[in-house]
Motif scaffolding. Sequence first.
Motif, mmCIF file in Angstrom:
data_model
loop_
_atom_site.group_PDB
_atom_site.id
_atom_site.type_symbol
_atom_site.label_atom_id
_atom_site.label_comp_id
_atom_site.label_asym_id
_atom_site.label_seq_id
_atom_site.Cartn_x
_atom_site.Cartn_y
_atom_site.Cartn_z
ATOM 1 N N LEU A 132 9.798 -6.029 1.270
ATOM 2 C CA LEU A 132 8.554 -6.798 1.182
ATOM 3 C C LEU A 132 8.781 -8.226 0.660
ATOM 4 C CD1 LEU A 132 5.739 -4.356 -0.015
ATOM 5 C CD2 LEU A 132 5.831 -5.655 2.117
ATOM 6 N N SER A 138 3.385 -11.462 7.366
ATOM 7 C CA SER A 138 2.443 -10.603 6.647
ATOM 8 C C SER A 138 2.867 -9.148 6.779
ATOM 9 C CB SER A 138 1.029 -10.799 7.206
ATOM 10 O OG SER A 138 0.573 -12.116 6.954
ATOM 11 N N ALA A 139 2.266 -8.274 5.970
ATOM 12 C CA ALA A 139 2.721 -6.882 5.941
ATOM 13 C C ALA A 139 1.574 -5.916 5.702
ATOM 14 C CB ALA A 139 3.786 -6.699 4.860
ATOM 15 N N LEU A 141 1.266 -2.121 3.990
ATOM 16 C CA LEU A 141 1.950 -1.123 3.174
ATOM 17 C C LEU A 141 1.111 0.145 3.181
ATOM 18 C CD1 LEU A 141 4.412 -0.639 1.311
ATOM 19 C CD2 LEU A 141 2.969 -1.342 -0.611
ATOM 20 N N HIS A 161 5.262 -8.400 -2.723
ATOM 21 C CA HIS A 161 4.490 -9.097 -1.694
ATOM 22 C C HIS A 161 5.407 -9.784 -0.701
ATOM 23 C CE1 HIS A 161 0.841 -8.545 -3.979
ATOM 24 N NE2 HIS A 161 0.156 -9.255 -3.112
ATOM 25 N N PRO A 162 4.983 -9.880 0.558
ATOM 26 C CA PRO A 162 5.687 -10.736 1.509
ATOM 27 C C PRO A 162 5.266 -12.184 1.303
ATOM 28 C CG PRO A 162 3.780 -9.772 2.570
ATOM 29 C CD PRO A 162 3.808 -9.225 1.158
ATOM 30 N N GLU A 165 0.289 -12.581 4.075
ATOM 31 C CA GLU A 165 -0.729 -11.723 3.476
ATOM 32 C C GLU A 165 -0.267 -10.266 3.433
ATOM 33 O OE1 GLU A 165 -5.041 -13.205 4.166
ATOM 34 O OE2 GLU A 165 -4.062 -13.256 6.132
ATOM 35 N N LEU A 166 -0.842 -9.521 2.490
ATOM 36 C CA LEU A 166 -0.520 -8.103 2.330
ATOM 37 C C LEU A 166 -1.787 -7.272 2.474
ATOM 38 C CD1 LEU A 166 1.455 -5.793 1.517
ATOM 39 C CD2 LEU A 166 0.841 -6.271 -0.871
ATOM 40 N N VAL A 168 -2.974 -3.253 1.947
ATOM 41 C CA VAL A 168 -2.621 -1.922 1.447
ATOM 42 C C VAL A 168 -3.696 -0.940 1.899
ATOM 43 C CG1 VAL A 168 -1.278 -2.774 -0.500
ATOM 44 C CG2 VAL A 168 -3.711 -2.376 -0.794
ATOM 45 N N ALA A 203 -4.253 -8.681 -2.584
ATOM 46 C CA ALA A 203 -4.003 -7.985 -1.324
ATOM 47 C C ALA A 203 -5.332 -7.540 -0.731
ATOM 48 C CB ALA A 203 -3.108 -6.770 -1.552
ATOM 49 N N ALA A 254 -5.851 -11.295 7.479
ATOM 50 C CA ALA A 254 -5.699 -9.925 7.003
ATOM 51 C C ALA A 254 -7.035 -9.201 6.830
ATOM 52 C CB ALA A 254 -4.912 -9.921 5.693
#
Length: 299
Positions: A132, A138-139, A141, A161-162, A165-166, A168, A203, A254
């Motif tokens: 990450l 962006s990611a 999770l 965090h990447p 943007e994250l 979850v 996030a 995101a």
Amino acid sequence: MSTEITSEFVWHNIPPRPRDSHKGSFGTVLAVAGSAYYRGAALLAAEGALRTGAGIVTLASVEPVLAAAVARLPECCLCPCVAGAEGGISPESIPQLQRQKATVLLLGPGLGGTAQSAARAAETRTLVQKLLPGFAGSAVLDADGLNAAAQLLAEGKTLPHPAGELIVTPHPGEMARLTGLSAAEINADREEIARQYAEKWNAVMVLKGSHTVVAAPDGRACVNPTGNPGLARGGSGDVLAGMTAALLACGLPAYEAAACAVYLHGAAADRAAAALGEYGMLPHDILSQLGRIFAENHR
């Protein structure tokens, strides 16, 4: 106050594809997912991303998962990983994963954790800790990635965090592990809990369950009106994770990507339930219904 996600919101944020589009127009999802114990989770996530418009989807996993992917998803690119504890992805594969070109990282479905062994859980934590922070896009999770993050938070570490943007995507049980609250406390005030931790962790929060809540770090929140109890089975969340990653890859911010994915996931599930019943529908039935929804809305 939160608002309800509407179809108008969804189709405003997911425009028709320009006639001169190419695969590079819609991003690349790198799905780091699956293990010998949970092969299907990786396939459902990858197909969710493919069916929701990502230009390229690369599934990074161990050989038993990739063998299944070859048979089911010929459109999916493959990144073979070294097998670690209990047939999961070994941290030895991290340098190879870091070399993959992708705009969105999907991390977690089917990776395995403490249900398999302490060694499997430790390797999954290492994947979360290493992949990450070094990721340029962006990611999303999800699943065992969240359980690994919960252990990191319990040890006093910060949520990785990447650069981008994250998002979850916990269900109440995973949220309980992440926060130390009970599932009952979370369900008693879902919107406020989602807002609070979206801000705390910087996030976008997708707090799953009946009337899933999506919350952004800036205080925005919305509640999903679609979906039904037929989603209450393993695999539904894997499809949603892939859908969410795809909309991120297509260029949605995101919060909008998460809200649109949640709405479409539930709407497709409602159609699956109408055709097959809430007892009889399966998570992969969402995917065929999803395509029909896109077609009806000229997408």
